[in-house]
Design a protein around this motif. Structure first.
Motif, PDB file in Angstrom:
ATOM      1  N   ARG A 103       0.833  -1.210   0.000  1.00  0.00           N
ATOM      2  CA  ARG A 103       0.000   0.000   0.000  1.00  0.00           C
ATOM      3  C   ARG A 103       0.863   1.254   0.000  1.00  0.00           C
ATOM      4  O   ARG A 103       0.546   2.249  -0.676  1.00  0.00           O
ATOM      5  CB  ARG A 103      -0.912  -0.017   1.238  1.00  0.00           C
ATOM      6  N   LEU A 104       1.953   1.217   0.753  1.00  0.00           N
ATOM      7  CA  LEU A 104       2.883   2.351   0.765  1.00  0.00           C
ATOM      8  C   LEU A 104       3.504   2.558  -0.615  1.00  0.00           C
ATOM      9  O   LEU A 104       3.630   3.697  -1.088  1.00  0.00           O
ATOM     10  CB  LEU A 104       3.987   2.114   1.806  1.00  0.00           C
ATOM     11  N   ALA A 105       3.902   1.449  -1.249  1.00  0.00           N
ATOM     12  CA  ALA A 105       4.499   1.555  -2.584  1.00  0.00           C
ATOM     13  C   ALA A 105       3.507   2.138  -3.585  1.00  0.00           C
ATOM     14  O   ALA A 105       3.853   3.002  -4.403  1.00  0.00           O
ATOM     15  CB  ALA A 105       4.974   0.176  -3.039  1.00  0.00           C
ATOM     16  N   LEU A 106       2.260   1.665  -3.507  1.00  0.00           N
ATOM     17  CA  LEU A 106       1.231   2.184  -4.411  1.00  0.00           C
ATOM     18  C   LEU A 106       1.012   3.673  -4.193  1.00  0.00           C
ATOM     19  O   LEU A 106       0.863   4.444  -5.152  1.00  0.00           O
ATOM     20  CB  LEU A 106      -0.074   1.418  -4.182  1.00  0.00           C
ATOM     21  N   ASP A 107       0.992   4.097  -2.947  1.00  0.00           N
ATOM     22  CA  ASP A 107       0.759   5.500  -2.619  1.00  0.00           C
ATOM     23  C   ASP A 107       1.841   6.400  -3.182  1.00  0.00           C
ATOM     24  O   ASP A 107       1.572   7.553  -3.535  1.00  0.00           O
ATOM     25  CB  ASP A 107       0.688   5.663  -1.100  1.00  0.00           C
ATOM     26  N   ARG A 108       3.055   5.886  -3.283  1.00  0.00           N
ATOM     27  CA  ARG A 108       4.180   6.693  -3.777  1.00  0.00           C
ATOM     28  C   ARG A 108       4.582   6.345  -5.206  1.00  0.00           C
ATOM     29  O   ARG A 108       5.636   6.763  -5.686  1.00  0.00           O
ATOM     30  CB  ARG A 108       5.382   6.531  -2.839  1.00  0.00           C
ATOM     31  N   GLY A 109       3.755   5.573  -5.896  1.00  0.00           N
ATOM     32  CA  GLY A 109       3.997   5.270  -7.301  1.00  0.00           C
ATOM     33  C   GLY A 109       5.214   4.400  -7.548  1.00  0.00           C
ATOM     34  O   GLY A 109       5.865   4.511  -8.600  1.00  0.00           O
ATOM     35  N   LEU A 110       5.525   3.506  -6.615  1.00  0.00           N
ATOM     36  CA  LEU A 110       6.684   2.629  -6.754  1.00  0.00           C
ATOM     37  C   LEU A 110       6.256   1.273  -7.322  1.00  0.00           C
ATOM     38  O   LEU A 110       5.108   0.858  -7.190  1.00  0.00           O
ATOM     39  CB  LEU A 110       7.358   2.423  -5.396  1.00  0.00           C
ATOM     40  N   PHE A 111       7.206   0.584  -7.919  1.00  0.00           N
ATOM     41  CA  PHE A 111       6.988  -0.770  -8.410  1.00  0.00           C
ATOM     42  C   PHE A 111       7.590  -1.738  -7.395  1.00  0.00           C
ATOM     43  O   PHE A 111       8.756  -1.586  -6.997  1.00  0.00           O
ATOM     44  CB  PHE A 111       7.621  -0.954  -9.785  1.00  0.00           C
ATOM     45  N   ALA A 112       6.799  -2.733  -6.974  1.00  0.00           N
ATOM     46  CA  ALA A 112       7.228  -3.607  -5.887  1.00  0.00           C
ATOM     47  C   ALA A 112       6.987  -5.066  -6.246  1.00  0.00           C
ATOM     48  O   ALA A 112       6.036  -5.411  -6.958  1.00  0.00           O
ATOM     49  CB  ALA A 112       6.485  -3.261  -4.597  1.00  0.00           C
ATOM     50  N   ALA A 113       7.867  -5.928  -5.732  1.00  0.00           N
ATOM     51  CA  ALA A 113       7.737  -7.375  -5.913  1.00  0.00           C
ATOM     52  C   ALA A 113       8.137  -8.059  -4.618  1.00  0.00           C
ATOM     53  O   ALA A 113       8.927  -7.528  -3.827  1.00  0.00           O
ATOM     54  CB  ALA A 113       8.603  -7.858  -7.066  1.00  0.00           C
ATOM     55  N   ARG A 114       7.588  -9.244  -4.443  1.00  0.00           N
ATOM     56  CA  ARG A 114       7.817  -9.981  -3.197  1.00  0.00           C
ATOM     57  C   ARG A 114       8.181 -11.432  -3.484  1.00  0.00           C
ATOM     58  O   ARG A 114       7.647 -12.034  -4.415  1.00  0.00           O
ATOM     59  CB  ARG A 114       6.552  -9.937  -2.338  1.00  0.00           C
ATOM     60  N   ARG A 115       9.071 -11.961  -2.642  1.00  0.00           N
ATOM     61  CA  ARG A 115       9.372 -13.393  -2.724  1.00  0.00           C
ATOM     62  C   ARG A 115       9.377 -13.983  -1.325  1.00  0.00           C
ATOM     63  O   ARG A 115      10.108 -13.511  -0.446  1.00  0.00           O
ATOM     64  CB  ARG A 115      10.716 -13.649  -3.398  1.00  0.00           C
ATOM     65  N   VAL A 116       8.540 -14.989  -1.126  1.00  0.00           N
ATOM     66  CA  VAL A 116       8.499 -15.740   0.128  1.00  0.00           C
ATOM     67  C   VAL A 116       9.122 -17.099  -0.147  1.00  0.00           C
ATOM     68  O   VAL A 116       8.625 -17.856  -0.985  1.00  0.00           O
ATOM     69  CB  VAL A 116       7.056 -15.922   0.638  1.00  0.00           C
ATOM     70  N   GLU A 117      10.211 -17.407   0.537  1.00  0.00           N
ATOM     71  CA  GLU A 117      10.901 -18.687   0.330  1.00  0.00           C
ATOM     72  C   GLU A 117      10.785 -19.532   1.592  1.00  0.00           C
ATOM     73  O   GLU A 117      11.225 -19.129   2.677  1.00  0.00           O
ATOM     74  CB  GLU A 117      12.371 -18.458  -0.012  1.00  0.00           C
ATOM     75  N   LEU A 118      10.169 -20.692   1.446  1.00  0.00           N
ATOM     76  CA  LEU A 118      10.014 -21.617   2.553  1.00  0.00           C
ATOM     77  C   LEU A 118      11.001 -22.768   2.421  1.00  0.00           C
ATOM     78  O   LEU A 118      11.579 -23.000   1.359  1.00  0.00           O
ATOM     79  CB  LEU A 118       8.579 -22.156   2.587  1.00  0.00           C
ATOM     80  N   THR A 119      11.207 -23.491   3.499  1.00  0.00           N
ATOM     81  CA  THR A 119      12.156 -24.602   3.486  1.00  0.00           C
ATOM     82  C   THR A 119      11.669 -25.699   2.552  1.00  0.00           C
ATOM     83  O   THR A 119      10.475 -25.893   2.351  1.00  0.00           O
ATOM     84  CB  THR A 119      12.337 -25.171   4.898  1.00  0.00           C
ATOM     85  N   GLY A 120      12.636 -26.450   1.975  1.00  0.00           N
ATOM     86  CA  GLY A 120      12.289 -27.515   1.043  1.00  0.00           C
ATOM     87  C   GLY A 120      13.433 -28.497   0.890  1.00  0.00           C
ATOM     88  O   GLY A 120      14.449 -28.433   1.591  1.00  0.00           O
ATOM     89  N   ALA A 121      13.271 -29.422  -0.028  1.00  0.00           N
ATOM     90  CA  ALA A 121      14.293 -30.440  -0.271  1.00  0.00           C
ATOM     91  C   ALA A 121      15.569 -29.792  -0.790  1.00  0.00           C
ATOM     92  O   ALA A 121      15.533 -28.842  -1.568  1.00  0.00           O
ATOM     93  CB  ALA A 121      13.763 -31.467  -1.278  1.00  0.00           C
TER      94      ALA A 121
END
Length: 750
Positions: A676-694
């Motif tokens: 929401r903060l990024a949208l308010d300031r016209g920024l481009f944002a991406a997210r990565r959630v990495e969980l444990t795995g093999a």
């Protein structure tokens, strides 16, 4: 003249009787309304002011403890004034003096503390906080704190039937307190800015001042004749107030106050330092007071005695075993234990309250004990202990004080023998599980023996208390579920532990219950970034892909930890770490523990102080990349995730710079707020959630990261080739500012 039970003349003109009956009818509502509003304002302003101060001191839980200590000191001063006035001043002289006192807060209201308008502390943050509060909210809070004693004393001086035992008015005050605590996180904080809150609180104080003045006029007009007061009190001689009785009042008030702050620290350290989580223990504290001084005191006391062992023994068991999850169950257990002990202590106080003529003194000693509890937690414990040892210590003190003199006169050898056996069994259990790969379940199973033995002593309160004490003492001496403790320290900002794992492969830094860095002892892996910063994780992606990261010249990091990110520094880069607690830099630079900063050398510098304050002193467009990695245990300080904070970060970035934020959290959904903060300031944002795995690399932790940039082209490669997702917030997500945040909207799991 002949008097009836109410203390009024037996014969009077009919008109006079009617007038008195009308006055009787409005007396309790008038005094009750003033007491209710006083309590409401007192406990509405506490979280409000703490919320204002929180950003200036780094958003740590100790801010609330410091505020509570100040409020307790002011409360004691208010009760001291009421006690002295009731003993020294006649009612007709007390009224104009108190009326003048009610008017004095007009010189400081409304109170609005803004971070940018207040110079942050250069040292001793707790002392600085106490001075700031005394200059701002101190006078209004002091005036309000006199209300409970003054109004009850005034009513006791009238010929109103309820004046004989005005303690019932305490329920009206507590009802106002509880309503304020319920309203602040659910209605006030989510819908009003701090400026609006301050304005409405000022208006509420004005209404209260009028009600309090009306109560004074009522008391003067209905003042009972001196002869009536003497006869009324002479009919039932008061129990003498001995030094021992007063000290017992102090002790019984001390324990719930200290436990309240200890439980609050436990909760807010592991989730977030926000008013919502401060309010729960404080509400329980007040609720136990209300029950103890109400009509349910006798059955509540009986139930409490039976329930106390059922709660305290499991609490001691999980404390010794180092169990912190599942969070909800642990919170309920800690809060339940606190509530039971607080109710027992407050019930003892209510049962031992003196007659109305000593009411103001009684409240003074209760306030004094509560203040001592706050001072112990906020001032003494951080300097005396390098862990949160005050929690089990006060828990034990509560068991012992409540059981004092209530045992079955068992032989002394038995009173000492059983706790000794409990201590030995606890130590043996903890020593026996060392080196086991999965120690937690085995530890609980072996600790069940001393726990059951302690519980079996519940019919002898003294022996039960010492048995629980022995169990916890052995746990402090022999328990360390995280490995070998190398170093521990405690500051205003938290408790830090440097630990070596049982296999002697890693050194780690823990703050509260959360790991904040890990370094391998293997020389071949000494310079490897582990935990949340692994090169194969989200930060590694951002570092390689964002043009302003590996290709930048100036990098800023908010939060130091053990300095793990320094491993990414290239020879032509300079990294600046902003760290609020000097103790963290000391730990990170101690070579026997960690070497990341040492290896980085002059390419890495550390700036002490709150990041927002420090960054505001840096020239604009100074950094190519800003990494936000600030945590207090598992929580990110709220003031680092507001619109004003984001504006500050952007102003310090070069035109092509990027912002990377670490938002891993077990209990809060922070990504929507950042989006929401990024949208308010016209920024481009991406997210990565990495969980444990093999095939998960050893020493790597699951993590959640967000990258933001002014241009889409900087973020697109992360989305197209590295598994990142565009961060698109819901339109209903609130925009957090320095004046507004709503923790209820982000509670929950991912």
């Amino acid at each position: 003249m002949e008097f009836v039970a109410t203390g009024r003349p037996a014969a009077a003109p009919a008109r006079s009787v009617a007038r008195l009956d009308t006055a009787d009818a409005i007396g309790v509502p008038l005094f009750g309304s003033a007491m209710f509003l006083s309590g409401f304002l007192l406990f509405l302003v506490e979280p409000m002011i703490a919320r204002m101060v929180l950003p200036i001191l780094g958003g740590v839980p100790m801010v609330w403890n410091g505020c509570v200590v100040f409020f307790q000191i002011a409360m004691l001063a208010g009760y001291g004034y009421a006690f002295a006035a009731s003993r020294r001043l006649p009612l007709r002289l007390h009224l104009p003096i108190h009326a003048a006192l009610l008017a004095t807060p007009a010189f400081v209201l409304p109170v609005l503390i803004r971070a940018g308008a207040v110079a942050p502390p250069s040292g001793q943050p707790l002392a600085w906080l106490l001075v700031l509060l005394s200059r701002t909210i101190g006078l209004p809070f002091f005036v309000l704190s006199t209300t409970a004693s003054v109004l009850q004393h005034w009513l006791s001086r009238t010929d109103h039937p309820s004046g004989r035992d005005p303690y019932f008015l305490y329920a009206a005050s507590n009802a106002g307190c509880l309503l304020a605590l319920a309203a602040y996180p659910t209605l006030v904080e989510p819908h009003l800015t701090l400026g609006n809150q301050a304005g409405l609180w000022t208006a509420g104080y004005g209404v209260f001042a009028v009600l309090a003045a009306a109560c004074g006029l009522y008391a003067v007009r209905r003042e009972r004749p001196a002869g009536d007061r003497v006869e009324a009190t002479a009919a039932t001689p008061a129990v003498p107030l001995t030094l021992g009785r007063r000290l017992r009042w102090v002790g019984l008030a001390f324990i719930p106050s200290s436990l309240m702050l200890a439980v609050t620290s436990y909760i807010s350290t592991d989730v977030a330092a926000v008013p919502l989580l401060w309010i729960v223990p404080l509400s329980l504290y007040l609720l136990t007071f209300t029950i103890a001084f109400g009509r349910w005191m006798a059955p509540a006391a009986s139930i409490t005695r039976r329930v106390l062992p059922l709660v305290v023994v499991p609490l001691a068991l999980f404390m010794v075993a180092g169990v912190h999850d599942p969070l909800t169950a642990m919170l309920l257990l800690h809060l339940g234990g606190f509530a039971v002990i607080a109710l027992a202590c407050h019930g003892e106080l209510a049962a031992d309250r003196p007659d109305a003529s000593r009411l103001t003194e009684f409240y003074f000693w209760l306030s004094f004990g509560g203040m001592l509890g706050g001072l112990f937690n906020a001032l003494v414990a951080p300097h005396a202990f390098n862990s949160v040892a005050e929690y089990p210590l006060v828990l034990l003190a509560g068991c012992l004080l409540l059981g004092w003199g209530t045992g079955h006169n068992a032989p002394r050898w038995r009173t000492a023998f059983v706790p000794t056996v409990v201590a030995v069994a606890t130590a043996a259990a903890l020593l026996g599980v060392r080196g086991i790969a999965q120690p937690r379940a085995m530890t609980l199973a072996m600790l069940a023996v001393p726990a059951v033995l302690a519980f079996s002593q519940r019919r002898d309160a003294m022996r039960f208390g010492w048995s629980v004490a022995a169990m916890l003492a052995a746990g402090l001496a022999f328990g360390n579920p995280d490995g070998r403790l190398l170093f521990a320290t405690r500051t205003f900002f938290g408790v830090y532990r440097v630990v070596e794992d049982s296999a002697h492969r890693y050194h780690g830094l823990a703050h509260g219950t959360t790991l904040h860095g890990l370094q391998s002892l293997d020389p071949a892996r000494r310079g490897e970034a582990l935990t949340y910063f692994h090169s194969t994780g989200p930060f590694g992606d951002a570092w390689r892909v964002l043009p302003s990261a590996s290709g930048g010249r100036q990098i800023a990091v908010v939060g130091l930890g053990i300095g793990t990110l320094a491993t990414y520094a290239t020879p032509d880069q300079h990294w600046t770490f902003f760290e609020i607690d000097p103790a963290i830099e000391t730990i990170a630079r101690t070579a026997p523990y960690f070497t990341f900063l040492q290896a980085c050398g002059s390419r890495c510098t550390v700036v002490a102080g709150d990041a927002r304050m420090s960054l505001s002193n840096v020239p604009e467009r100074s950094y190519d990349l800003i990494v936000l990695d600030a945590f207090s245990s598992d929580s990110i300080p709220v003031h680092l995730m507001t619109r004003e904070a984001l504006d500050l970060y952007l102003s310090r970035l070069t035109p092509g710079g990027s912002l990377v934020m670490h938002v891993s959290n077990r209990h809060l959904r922070l990504a929507p707020i950042i989006g929401r903060l990024a949208l308010d300031r016209g920024l481009f944002a991406a997210r990565r959630v990495e969980l444990t795995g093999a095939g998960w690399p050893e020493g790597k932790n699951a993590s959640d990261w967000i990258a933001m940039s002014r241009t889409r082209s900087d973020i697109t490669p992360l989305i197209e080739h590295h598994g990142w997702q565009p961060l698109t917030p819901s339109p209903s997500t609130p925009l957090w500012t320095d004046d507004f945040s709503n923790i209820l909207s982000v509670l929950g799991t991912h």
